[in-house]
Each structure stands twice: as structure tokens, then as C-alpha cells.
Scaffold this motif. Structure first.
Motif: not given
Length: 467
Positions: A319-324, A328-335, A371-386
Motif C-alpha cells: 500500500k505504498s509507492a514501492g519503498s519503505w 499495509g502488510n508491513n511485516f511481509q514487505c520487510l521480511k 520512522g513508522r508508527k509503533p502501534k500496528i494498524g493503519d486505517p488506510r489499509s484496513g486497520g489491525k487486519s492490514g
């Protein structure tokens, strides 16, 4: 002038003459020295475009609740007491070279990319126009100068190359060019030269003035110089001298690049051993860091590598421009994508500089616009499930190595959730000042177009405890 002539003359691939007129910089005074430390000769800035997650790379919080810490584990490194993400195994072997500054408070009035770029690249807090204009706030002639341009202005001119070079792209896509990456009020003659590269052909890094095309030989180019000199002489009767002076400087730089073998060979990574290419990883970011090392070897004072993302592969996934910018999907994208490429390339650079005996003379800084927001879940990508992390400028980690920095240490700390600096808080201004200190630049005065004295950076201090 024809478009091709203008691009070559500017050496930038950008409208080089739109960013003000030349401003005389004050000659650098003899720099005070720290006992036992020589100033660094070069700086490499590796900028992780998009906002890299400090919580999932550098500032792990194993005791925090799961909704903050996420699934990643921390691992031990070559430096006792320094822990990194489990997905940085190659870098963990180089941690004895690294200093992690976990207490950078980069709060900006918009909590967004534009302002974050500006603050972390210049050391200056963004003004109100970043709020009123948002992404329409384009770079301005009276902006504060990029730290690389300041360094470039204080070092003797390189005989063949510009003093500041940025690659493999200019963030971000027009018309949303990020402010803070230009010389601005310091004068366009100190703008970095941009070298372009693509993810499709990572071994082919090219600049607008690094090759002669269309059957133009060096002899034919030399013949044309006299014509340009005649045109300039005529124009001086009508045009502002400062503008002509600026144009002449760009022409001289472009001609030096075009007629110097050194200027082209420095960017030719195919001269490297196959094993070296594999160690860095044959990606555009890996090859850009390899070019940065080659530019250090030929004496360029400031090199910037702006991480180049992959919109096609990661845009939808993250859910980004392809960088950092992992909304959305923060952990899969990083890993799966971001961390493996970063780990290989950045660890290779540190290892390579150390093995070649260059690390003491080369400062390497890794930073981002946030940095990135410490609490996981961005409303623009579905909140916690995103499973995304939103923007967070209030705390980030900067990593320094080489250039007199004492490796194997962690400086400062964030609070228990990684939300705000807690111990030894610093700002992007302090980080910028630390770069100047490492490079032996202590006179931070300059004059504006009216001859009035001003300070390039104040209300900050170098973090001398790192050295």
C-alpha cells in the motif's frame, strides 16, 4: 539553447537555474581538531525513502505488547549489547562498526514525507508552507541547503567530478519533487549532480553529462567551446552577471565530465570483480552503494544514495509507492523484500570500506524521513487486519559508521513502546551537525545575495560522544 545543451550544461538533469542565484559562501576557517581524529574525507548518505520502520530494524522492543513489537525477533551481533532485527543477519556481523542513535525526535508539523525529507536532509524545521501546500510545496530558492551541498561548498573543487553526487534517482516523481535535496539559498553551483539508474538495468548507471552522443567527439566538442565563449561574451552586455557566472560554472563542470576518462570509469561497476557484484547484490540499490564506494576512492566529498523502490512489485502489496512506506502488510514487505535487499547491500558497503582501509576516512549515515508508527494498524489499509504501520516522525533511528565514529554502540533510547525519545534525545539538526563535525566543517556561516551574514545551522550541536 536547445534542451540537450541545457541538460548537459547544467549537469543535473533538472532545471538547474531555477533555484536562485549564486550566494558566496564563506571560506572555511581552519577546523579545530579532536585529539587523535582526522576529519573524514567523504560522506555516504544512504536515505531510505518512504520512512523505514525503526521498530522492526534497529529499536526492537521485545518486552512491549504484541500490538507494538510485532512478530520479529532481535538477534545478537558482533557488538556486545547491540541488537538488530533477525532479518538483518549479514549486517549483524558488521555491528562492531555501527553506532545506533535510537533517540532522534524528528517531529514535523505535517507528519508526512515532504516535511520529513526537508528536516532530515537539511537539519531545519519545515516552515508553515509545508502545512498550507502539502505535497504541492515544491523546492524553493530560499530553502535551507541540503547537508551535501554545504559539505560540497566547503571542500576544494574535485578536479574531474562534482563535489556532491546523488543517485540513482531524484525523489520523488514530478511534480512532487521532495524539498531539501538542493543547495537552494547557497547557490545552484553547489547542487548535487544526479546519476540515473533503473531496476531493470542496475549495472548501467548514467548521468546526463557522462557520455558524448550523436557522433560528437571530444575534438568536435572542443571546437564548439569557442562558439559558446563568443555567445557568452555577447550575452554579458545584456544579462545579469551572476546568472552568466552560474551558467559558466555549469558549462565548465559539464565539459570536465565529458572530457575526463575518470568521470565515466567511476560509474562503471562492471570493472568490479563478479564476486563483488554478487556481494552487494545486483539490484539498483546495491549497485548504487557500490558506485558510492568507487566515488569515495576517487575523492568525491559527498555521495547520496536515495533508495529506489519497486512500485510494480510492492505498490499494491505494501500500500505504498514501492519503498519503505509500509502502510499495509508491513511485516511481509520487510521480511520478503525490503530487508533482504538492504541487508545485503548495506552490510557489503560497510565490509568493503573496512577491508579497503577506507572506513576511518568515510562517514556512512543511514536515515529516512521518518520512522513508522509503533502501534500496528493503519486505517488506510484496513486497520489491525492490514498489518501496516502509519507515518511516525516523532521517533526514528539513525545509524552512523566510520569517519571517526566509535562502532559497536547504541546512543540514546526511545520509550518502552518506541513512540518518543526518552534518554539523550537529539534532533535531525544534531545529526546534520554531527556530519559536519565528522567532515571537519565547523565554520557554518555564509552570506546572502545582499552580503548579509547568516548561519547555515544553529540551535544544534554535534553528538561528539559518538566519536
Amino acid at each position: 539553447m536547445q534542451r540537450r545543451q541545457f541538460l548537459v550544461a547544467s549537469g543535473l538533469g533538472f532545471a538547474g537555474m531555477t533555484f536562485g542565484s549564486p550566494t558566496p559562501a564563506v571560506s572555511a576557517a581552519p577546523a579545530p581538531t579532536t585529539p587523535g581524529r582526522k576529519p573524514a574525507k567523504s560522506t555516504i548518505l544512504f536515505f531510505l525513502c518512504g520512512g523505514a520502520s525503526h521498530m522492526d530494524m534497529w529499536d526492537m522492543k521485545p518486552e512491549a505488547p504484541l500490538e507494538y513489537r510485532g512478530p520479529f525477533q532481535s538477534i545478537q551481533t558482533s557488538a556486545p549489547g547491540v541488537h538488530l532485527s533477525e532479518h538483518l543477519p549479514l549486517l549483524a556481523k558488521q555491528a562492531h562498526h555501527l553506532a545506533l542513535v535510537n533517540s532522534v525526535g524528528g517531529t514535523v508539523n505535517t507528519n508526512d514525507h515532504h516535511a520529513g525529507y526537508y528536516y532530515n536532509l537539511t537539519g531545519h524545521i519545515p516552515d508553515l508552507t509545508f502545512v498550507t501546500k502539502g505535497n504541492n510545496r515544491t523546492p524553493q530558492p530560499d530553502d535551507w541547503p541540503y547537508m551535501g551541498s554545504v559539505v560540497a561548498s566547503r571542500r576544494p573543487a574535485h578536479p574531474n567530478l562534482p563535489n556532491a553526487i546523488s543517485l540513482p534517482h531524484m525523489p520523488s516523481r514530478a511534480p512532487y519533487t521532495r524539498p531539501g535535496q538542493f543547495a537552494a539559498r547557497l547557490g545552484v553551483e553547489h547542487d548535487p549532480m544526479y546519476i540515473q539508474g533503473t531496476r531493470e538495468e542496475p549495472l548501467k548507471l548514467r548521468g546526463p553529462a557522462l557520455s558524448l552522443e550523436g557522433g560528437i567527439t571530444a575534438d568536435r566538442l572542443t571546437d564548439r567551446i569557442s562558439l559558446l565563449e563568443q555567445l557568452d561574451s555577447a550575452r554579458r552586455q545584456f544579462d545579469d552577471f551572476a546568472s552568466i557566472s552560474t551558467m559558466n560554472q555549469h558549462q565548465e563542470r559539464a565539459l570536465s565530465l565529458l572530457m575526463s576518462a575518470q568521470s565515466t570509469s567511476a560509474f562503471d561497476v562492471q570493472q568490479e570483480k563478479p564476486a563483488t557484484l554478487e556481494r552487494y547484490g545486483k539490484t539498483i540499490n546495491g549497485m548504487s552503494l557500490l558506485v558510492a564506494r568507487r566515488l569515495v576512492e576517487v575523492g568525491v566529498p559527498f555521495i547520496t544514495v536515495f533508495w529506489k523502490g519497486d512500485l510494480r512489485a510492492l505498490g499494491k502489496k505494501c500500500k505504498s509507492a514501492g519503498s519503505w512506506d509500509t502502510h499495509g502488510n508491513n511485516f511481509q514487505c520487510l521480511k520478503e523484500d525490503l530487508l533482504p535487499e538492504f541487508d545485503r547491500a548495506y552490510s557489503a558497503l560497510i565490509e568493503d570500506l573496512a577491508e579497503r582501509g577506507l572506513i576511518d576516512d568515510t562517514l556512512v549515515l543511514v536515515t529516512s524521513e521518518m520512522g513508522r508508527k509503533p502501534k500496528i494498524g493503519d486505517p488506510r489499509s484496513g486497520g489491525k487486519s492490514g498489518a501496516g504501520r502509519d507515518h511516525w516522525t516523532h521517533c526514528l533511528t539513525d545509524v552512523l559508521a566510520g569517519g571517526g565514529i566509535q562502532g559497536g554502540q547504541t546512543f540514546g533510547a526511545s520509550d518502552k513502546h518506541g513512540e518518543y525519545p526518552k534518554d539523550k534525545p537529539v534532533t535531525p539538526a544534531d545529526i546534520t551537525h554531527t556530519v559536519y563535525h565528522a567532515m571537519g566543517i565547523h565554520d557554518l556561516t555564509a552570506y546572502d545575495k545582499l552580503g548579509r551574514l547568516y548561519f547555515l545551522l544553529d540551535k544544534s550541536r554535534p553528538i561528539t560522544e559518538l566519536f
